[in-house]
Design an enzyme around this catalytic site. Structure first.
Site, PDB file in Angstrom:
ATOM      1  N   ARG A 120       5.415 -10.237  17.659  1.00 44.24           N
ATOM      2  CA  ARG A 120       4.002 -10.530  17.287  1.00 44.24           C
ATOM      3  C   ARG A 120       3.085  -9.323  17.513  1.00 44.24           C
ATOM      4  O   ARG A 120       1.884  -9.468  17.680  1.00 44.24           O
ATOM      5  CB  ARG A 120       3.459 -11.741  18.050  1.00 44.24           C
ATOM      6  CG  ARG A 120       4.187 -13.025  17.734  1.00 44.24           C
ATOM      7  CD  ARG A 120       3.297 -14.223  17.967  1.00 44.24           C
ATOM      8  NE  ARG A 120       4.001 -15.444  17.611  1.00 44.24           N
ATOM      9  CZ  ARG A 120       4.634 -16.222  18.489  1.00 44.24           C
ATOM     10  NH1 ARG A 120       4.618 -15.931  19.768  1.00 44.24           N
ATOM     11  NH2 ARG A 120       5.255 -17.297  18.085  1.00 44.24           N
ATOM     12  N   LYS A 142      -4.078   0.438   8.157  1.00 44.01           N
ATOM     13  CA  LYS A 142      -3.560  -0.332   7.016  1.00 44.01           C
ATOM     14  C   LYS A 142      -2.050  -0.141   6.972  1.00 44.01           C
ATOM     15  O   LYS A 142      -1.571   0.998   6.924  1.00 44.01           O
ATOM     16  CB  LYS A 142      -4.187   0.142   5.706  1.00 44.01           C
ATOM     17  CG  LYS A 142      -5.566  -0.412   5.461  1.00 44.01           C
ATOM     18  CD  LYS A 142      -6.026  -0.082   4.047  1.00 44.01           C
ATOM     19  CE  LYS A 142      -7.418  -0.621   3.785  1.00 44.01           C
ATOM     20  NZ  LYS A 142      -7.938  -0.215   2.463  1.00 44.01           N
ATOM     21  N   GLU A 184      -7.124  13.711  -1.530  1.00 45.28           N
ATOM     22  CA  GLU A 184      -7.774  12.810  -0.562  1.00 45.28           C
ATOM     23  C   GLU A 184      -8.739  13.589   0.335  1.00 45.28           C
ATOM     24  O   GLU A 184      -9.687  13.020   0.873  1.00 45.28           O
ATOM     25  CB  GLU A 184      -6.723  12.074   0.290  1.00 45.28           C
ATOM     26  CG  GLU A 184      -5.694  11.278  -0.524  1.00 45.28           C
ATOM     27  CD  GLU A 184      -6.174   9.886  -0.958  1.00 45.28           C
ATOM     28  OE1 GLU A 184      -7.320   9.514  -0.639  1.00 45.28           O
ATOM     29  OE2 GLU A 184      -5.385   9.176  -1.610  1.00 45.28           O
ATOM     30  N   LYS A 226     -12.945   9.745   8.218  1.00 45.03           N
ATOM     31  CA  LYS A 226     -12.246   8.456   8.107  1.00 45.03           C
ATOM     32  C   LYS A 226     -12.463   7.615   9.360  1.00 45.03           C
ATOM     33  O   LYS A 226     -12.668   6.398   9.282  1.00 45.03           O
ATOM     34  CB  LYS A 226     -10.754   8.677   7.830  1.00 45.03           C
ATOM     35  CG  LYS A 226     -10.013   7.343   7.789  1.00 45.03           C
ATOM     36  CD  LYS A 226      -9.072   7.180   6.665  1.00 45.03           C
ATOM     37  CE  LYS A 226      -8.586   5.731   6.584  1.00 45.03           C
ATOM     38  NZ  LYS A 226      -7.439   5.558   5.747  1.00 45.03           N
ATOM     39  N   GLU A 236     -12.577  -3.652   5.976  1.00 41.70           N
ATOM     40  CA  GLU A 236     -13.092  -3.544   4.612  1.00 41.70           C
ATOM     41  C   GLU A 236     -13.903  -4.778   4.222  1.00 41.70           C
ATOM     42  O   GLU A 236     -13.681  -5.378   3.177  1.00 41.70           O
ATOM     43  CB  GLU A 236     -11.915  -3.341   3.641  1.00 41.70           C
ATOM     44  CG  GLU A 236     -12.288  -2.495   2.446  1.00 41.70           C
ATOM     45  CD  GLU A 236     -11.092  -1.980   1.671  1.00 41.70           C
ATOM     46  OE1 GLU A 236     -10.256  -1.262   2.262  1.00 41.70           O
ATOM     47  OE2 GLU A 236     -10.982  -2.284   0.492  1.00 41.70           O
ATOM     48  N   ARG A 241     -15.875   0.678   4.097  1.00 42.30           N
ATOM     49  CA  ARG A 241     -14.509   1.203   4.003  1.00 42.30           C
ATOM     50  C   ARG A 241     -14.054   1.281   2.551  1.00 42.30           C
ATOM     51  O   ARG A 241     -13.234   2.132   2.201  1.00 42.30           O
ATOM     52  CB  ARG A 241     -13.533   0.370   4.842  1.00 42.30           C
ATOM     53  CG  ARG A 241     -12.129   0.957   4.838  1.00 42.30           C
ATOM     54  CD  ARG A 241     -11.232   0.420   5.930  1.00 42.30           C
ATOM     55  NE  ARG A 241      -9.936   1.095   5.880  1.00 42.30           N
ATOM     56  CZ  ARG A 241      -9.020   1.033   6.816  1.00 42.30           C
ATOM     57  NH1 ARG A 241      -9.233   0.334   7.899  1.00 42.30           N
ATOM     58  NH2 ARG A 241      -7.877   1.674   6.676  1.00 42.30           N
ATOM     59  N   ASN A 245     -11.904   4.051  -1.378  1.00 41.92           N
ATOM     60  CA  ASN A 245     -11.124   3.779  -2.598  1.00 41.92           C
ATOM     61  C   ASN A 245     -11.678   4.530  -3.809  1.00 41.92           C
ATOM     62  O   ASN A 245     -11.289   4.240  -4.941  1.00 41.92           O
ATOM     63  CB  ASN A 245     -11.113   2.272  -2.890  1.00 41.92           C
ATOM     64  CG  ASN A 245     -10.391   1.504  -1.806  1.00 41.92           C
ATOM     65  OD1 ASN A 245      -9.454   2.022  -1.185  1.00 41.92           O
ATOM     66  ND2 ASN A 245     -10.829   0.285  -1.536  1.00 41.92           N
ATOM     67  N   HIS A 248      -9.667   5.181  -6.932  1.00 45.36           N
ATOM     68  CA  HIS A 248      -8.443   4.384  -6.858  1.00 45.36           C
ATOM     69  C   HIS A 248      -8.341   3.334  -7.961  1.00 45.36           C
ATOM     70  O   HIS A 248      -7.236   2.948  -8.322  1.00 45.36           O
ATOM     71  CB  HIS A 248      -8.322   3.724  -5.482  1.00 45.36           C
ATOM     72  CG  HIS A 248      -7.883   4.678  -4.402  1.00 45.36           C
ATOM     73  ND1 HIS A 248      -8.610   5.797  -4.060  1.00 45.36           N
ATOM     74  CD2 HIS A 248      -6.785   4.697  -3.605  1.00 45.36           C
ATOM     75  CE1 HIS A 248      -7.988   6.451  -3.091  1.00 45.36           C
ATOM     76  NE2 HIS A 248      -6.878   5.812  -2.800  1.00 45.36           N
ATOM     77  N   HIS A 252      -5.414   3.577 -10.171  1.00 47.21           N
ATOM     78  CA  HIS A 252      -4.434   2.490 -10.200  1.00 47.21           C
ATOM     79  C   HIS A 252      -3.960   2.245 -11.641  1.00 47.21           C
ATOM     80  O   HIS A 252      -2.765   2.046 -11.891  1.00 47.21           O
ATOM     81  CB  HIS A 252      -5.066   1.216  -9.615  1.00 47.21           C
ATOM     82  CG  HIS A 252      -4.186   0.018  -9.697  1.00 47.21           C
ATOM     83  ND1 HIS A 252      -3.244  -0.277  -8.726  1.00 47.21           N
ATOM     84  CD2 HIS A 252      -4.056  -0.952 -10.644  1.00 47.21           C
ATOM     85  CE1 HIS A 252      -2.595  -1.377  -9.077  1.00 47.21           C
ATOM     86  NE2 HIS A 252      -3.073  -1.791 -10.239  1.00 47.21           N
ATOM     87  N   HIS A 266       0.605   9.414  -6.261  1.00 49.51           N
ATOM     88  CA  HIS A 266      -0.609   8.657  -5.926  1.00 49.51           C
ATOM     89  C   HIS A 266      -1.831   9.573  -5.822  1.00 49.51           C
ATOM     90  O   HIS A 266      -2.881   9.295  -6.414  1.00 49.51           O
ATOM     91  CB  HIS A 266      -0.393   7.884  -4.616  1.00 49.51           C
ATOM     92  CG  HIS A 266      -1.621   7.180  -4.146  1.00 49.51           C
ATOM     93  ND1 HIS A 266      -2.158   6.095  -4.804  1.00 49.51           N
ATOM     94  CD2 HIS A 266      -2.460   7.419  -3.099  1.00 49.51           C
ATOM     95  CE1 HIS A 266      -3.259   5.698  -4.187  1.00 49.51           C
ATOM     96  NE2 HIS A 266      -3.472   6.483  -3.146  1.00 49.51           N
TER      97      HIS A 266
HETATM   98  N1  GLY Z   1      -6.809   4.610   2.229  1.00 48.49           N
HETATM   99  C1  GLY Z   1      -7.921   3.741   2.222  1.00 48.49           C
HETATM  100  C2  GLY Z   1      -8.176   3.073   3.527  1.00 48.49           C
HETATM  101  O1  GLY Z   1      -7.525   3.374   4.499  1.00 48.49           O
HETATM  102  O2  GLY Z   1      -9.021   2.223   3.607  1.00 48.49           O
END
Ligand code: GLY
Length: 368
Positions: A120, A142, A184, A226, A236, A241, A245, A248, A252, A266
């Protein structure tokens, strides 16, 4: 050594940045290992880095066990996750142990997700080895795998307990991968830091050519940006946050059109996506066309895709917008878009007309 704190209260952690850090990671990790063995999840392309890490752990008196998966996006699967989790359990990993993720974004996402669900949730340390992972995916918690339904649709927010960044490991990264990760870096300037975008224009080429100082500056600046954004909006929710993106949603669609394959990495899709987001903003009269042209010029100068043609995509606007509709960011039938009022002035717009996006992409395709 540069230290950047991700201020998330009891889930807060430090990001340590220093050339040569991998070779002395053992002394940094000894206090968290507390005499327990450490499991390392990595991929088969990273044998030299794994050997270096295991040597420094051993010198610090830490026994380690490697779990090596196949390189590539394919390892972000249920099958590989099950193998990693089963092996961690066989090794007797406890909740208070720290699993090490040594690799690029795939390894960080996979090992982080395994750490989130074993017992867990146990601790993990990110040791990112690609520029993309160093400036983006290793920070912020993430984690995910990809299933037949789509990319990154199954995962968890699970913060690492430490991020160790050694810019020297980038020396052996294939140039194309380095360049893709650089997209990035540029992103942080475009989001809310026009001064940093100007820094990228001045130093980006040197960074890509191997300038160690430029790499350290860019990495430290990027992770600090970041860390700030993640501390403000970890999950997010507020929309802050979501600014990460940028590029993106267009990206995408380009990735989907090229089959999420090596045809377009990517970071390359994000580069072209950012140029398209600025181009669309300019076409809508929101952004000065000179700013959009500056974005294209910089991406082009460093050899990154900056429009549909350089991304290798020849598809109608309707088809690309259809790919966007399958984006996981779809919310109640609308797709939040990151648009820009200028360089360093990105904002979230939830009311973008997809027909206008399709028409813009058709004009782009026609070279209009
Ligand atoms: N790569 C986008 C984020 O970490 O929110």
């Amino acid at each position: 050594m540069t230290t950047v704190r991700v201020a998330l209260g009891e889930r807060g952690y430090d990001i340590l940045i220093q050339a040569g850090l991998l070779a002395r990671a053992g002394e940094v990790l000894a206090p968290v290992a507390r005499g327990r063995p450490m499991a390392i999840v990595t991929d088969a392309n990273l044998r030299p880095q794994l050997a270096q890490l295991q040597a420094t752990l051993s010198a610090a008196g830490i026994v380690s066990e490697a779990i090596v998966v196949a390189p590539g996006e394919g390892s972000k699967s249920w099958e590989t996750l099950a193998r990693v989790v089963d092996r961690l359990l066989e090794l007797g990993v406890e909740r208070s142990d720290h699993i090490i993720a040594l690799g690029g974004g795939v390894i960080g996402d996979l090992a982080g997700f395994a750490a989130a669900i074993v017992k867990r949730g146990c601790h993990f340390v990110q040791v990112p080895t690609s520029l993309l992972a160093q400036v983006d995916s290793s920070v912020g918690g993430k984690t995910a795998i990809t299933t037949p339904a789509g990319k990154n649709l199954v995962g968890a927010f699970h913060q690492p307990s430490m991020v160790l960044i050694d810019p020297q490991v980038l020396d052996t990264l294939p140039p194309r991968e380095l360049r893709a990760g650089y997209a990035e870096v540029v992103k942080y300037g475009l989001i809310d830091d026009a001064g940093f975008f100007a820094w990228c224009e001045a130093h980006g080429a040197a960074l890509l050519a191997g300038d160690g100082e430029a790499r350290e500056v860019a990495i430290a600046h990027s992770v600090a940006a970041k860390a700030r954004i993640v501390a403000e909006d970890e999950r997010e929710i507020s929309g802050r946050r979501a600014l990460l993106n940028l590029g993106h949603t267009f990206g995408h669609a380009l990735e989907a059109e090229t089959g999420f394959s090596d045809r377009l990495l990517h970071g390359e899709a994000v580069a072209a996506g950012m140029a398209l987001a600025f181009g669309f903003s300019a076409a809508q009269g929101i952004c000065d066309p000179a700013d959009a042209a500056r974005v294209v010029a910089h991406l082009k100068a460093v050899g990154l895709p900056h429009d549909l043609a350089s991304a290798g995509v020849d598809a109608s606007g309707a088809r690309l917008v259809d790919h966007m509709r399958h984006d996981k960011k779809m919310e109640a039938g609308t797709l939040p878009f990151l648009l820009a009022r200028g360089i360093g002035e990105t904002y979230l717009d939830r009311n973008v007309d997809l027909a206008a996006v399709a028409a813009f992409l058709d004009r782009e395709r026609a070279g209009a």
